[in-house]
Design an enzyme around this catalytic site. Structure first.
Site, PDB file in Angstrom:
ATOM      1  N   ASP A  92       0.786  -1.242   0.000  1.00 35.50           N
ATOM      2  CA  ASP A  92       0.000   0.000   0.000  1.00 35.50           C
ATOM      3  C   ASP A  92       0.820   1.295   0.000  1.00 35.50           C
ATOM      4  O   ASP A  92       0.453   2.268   0.707  1.00 35.50           O
ATOM      5  CB  ASP A  92      -0.951   0.015   1.202  1.00 35.50           C
ATOM      6  N   LYS A 115      -6.775  -4.712  -3.108  1.00 38.87           N
ATOM      7  CA  LYS A 115      -7.408  -5.401  -1.977  1.00 38.87           C
ATOM      8  C   LYS A 115      -8.414  -4.471  -1.306  1.00 38.87           C
ATOM      9  O   LYS A 115      -8.171  -3.279  -1.157  1.00 38.87           O
ATOM     10  CB  LYS A 115      -6.337  -5.850  -0.973  1.00 38.87           C
ATOM     11  N   CYS A 147      -2.076  -2.597   7.793  1.00 43.22           N
ATOM     12  CA  CYS A 147      -2.063  -3.528   6.656  1.00 43.22           C
ATOM     13  C   CYS A 147      -0.838  -4.424   6.620  1.00 43.22           C
ATOM     14  O   CYS A 147      -0.923  -5.569   6.170  1.00 43.22           O
ATOM     15  CB  CYS A 147      -2.223  -2.739   5.364  1.00 43.22           C
TER      16      CYS A 147
HETATM   17  C1  C5J Z   1      -2.999   0.558   5.591  1.00 44.04           C
HETATM   18  C2  C5J Z   1      -4.758   1.743   6.725  1.00 44.04           C
HETATM   19  N1  C5J Z   1      -2.506   0.367   4.376  1.00 44.04           N
HETATM   20  N2  C5J Z   1      -3.954   2.118   7.721  1.00 44.04           N
HETATM   21  N3  C5J Z   1      -4.269   1.062   5.654  1.00 44.04           N
HETATM   22  O1  C5J Z   1      -2.345   0.335   6.582  1.00 44.04           O
HETATM   23  O2  C5J Z   1      -5.926   2.013   6.741  1.00 44.04           O
END
Ligand code: C5J
Length: 224
Positions: free
Chosen positions: A24, A129, A162
């Site tokens: 991400d 995702k 994540c």
């Molecule tokens: C991730 C989030 N990528 N913190 N998403 O950690 O919402």
């Protein structure tokens, strides 16, 4: 086999059966105006890992490891977004709403894109995702199994959301995971540090952890 000086003990992997999983690294989490900032976070600590992530991806491509980027984003109808996720935080501008980087956390919008320094390259795999863990409602497990991948070198954001969810999902599916800890970051540095300790505690109950320098040294030694 390559062996990395890791905690709680050395982590060995065969590059042909290993992927770098970059979680991400999107504008929505790293840039002002994105989802992370709309949640009230200071996004600046995340930018510090970008050079290390860039090096990890370059090393992976050079040494023949698979490269997989995950992207937390929903389809434009939000059909894959649980109402509970959209409602969480009671945001004035939340998932699916028009924000400074386009519709928040929606695929195809500027905010959902990867930051410019870490754009996928030809041959890389991108897994979109809808959840925090990268195995939930995705083809990631099939992709890894079809390629014979058994080891994952994991980086990205955020460490305790994540990245940690994905590490735990991968661990339960039988993958050996190394958290490359200076290639991961949180809006809350103490959460990051705690996750690293949680991963390696109890004999590596969820995986291993090592700095990028240890991964780099191990890969370069194998080519010496
Ligand atoms: C991730 C989030 N990528 N913190 N998403 O950690 O919402």
């Amino acid at each position: 086999m390559i062996t990395v000086n890791a905690r709680p003990y050395p982590f060995s992997f065969d590059p042909a059966h290993t992927a770098v999983l970059m979680i991400d690294m999107q504008r929505d989490f790293l840039e002002p105006g994105g989802f992370g900032a709309l949640l009230g976070n200071d996004v600046r600590p995340l930018a510090r890992i970008v050079p290390a992530c860039h090096t990890l991806l370059a090393l992976a491509r050079h040494h023949g490891l698979a490269v997989i980027h995950t992207q937390e984003a929903h389809d434009p109808l939000l059909a894959d977004c649980p109402p509970a996720k959209k409602a969480r935080g009671r945001l004035a501008c939340g998932i699916g709403d028009p924000g400074p980087l386009g519709r928040v956390l929606v695929a195809g919008e500027p905010g959902a894109d990867f930051i410019s320094a870490l754009q996928p390259e030809p041959g890389d795999i991108v897994v979109r995702k809808p959840g925090k863990g990268a195995f939930h409602a995705t083809a990631l497990d099939n992709i890894l199994r079809h390629r014979g991948i058994r080891h994952l070198l994991v980086g990205g954001v955020t460490t305790e959301v994540c990245v940690q969810s994905t590490l735990r999902e991968a661990n339960d599916r039988g993958y050996d995971c190394l958290l490359v800890h200076d290639c991961a970051a949180s809006y809350f540095p103490h959460f990051h540090d705690t996750v690293v300790e949680m991963v390696v505690a109890q004999g590596g109950i969820v995986g291993w952890a090592a700095p990028l320098s240890a991964v780099q040294a191990a890969l370069e030694e194998s080519h010496a």
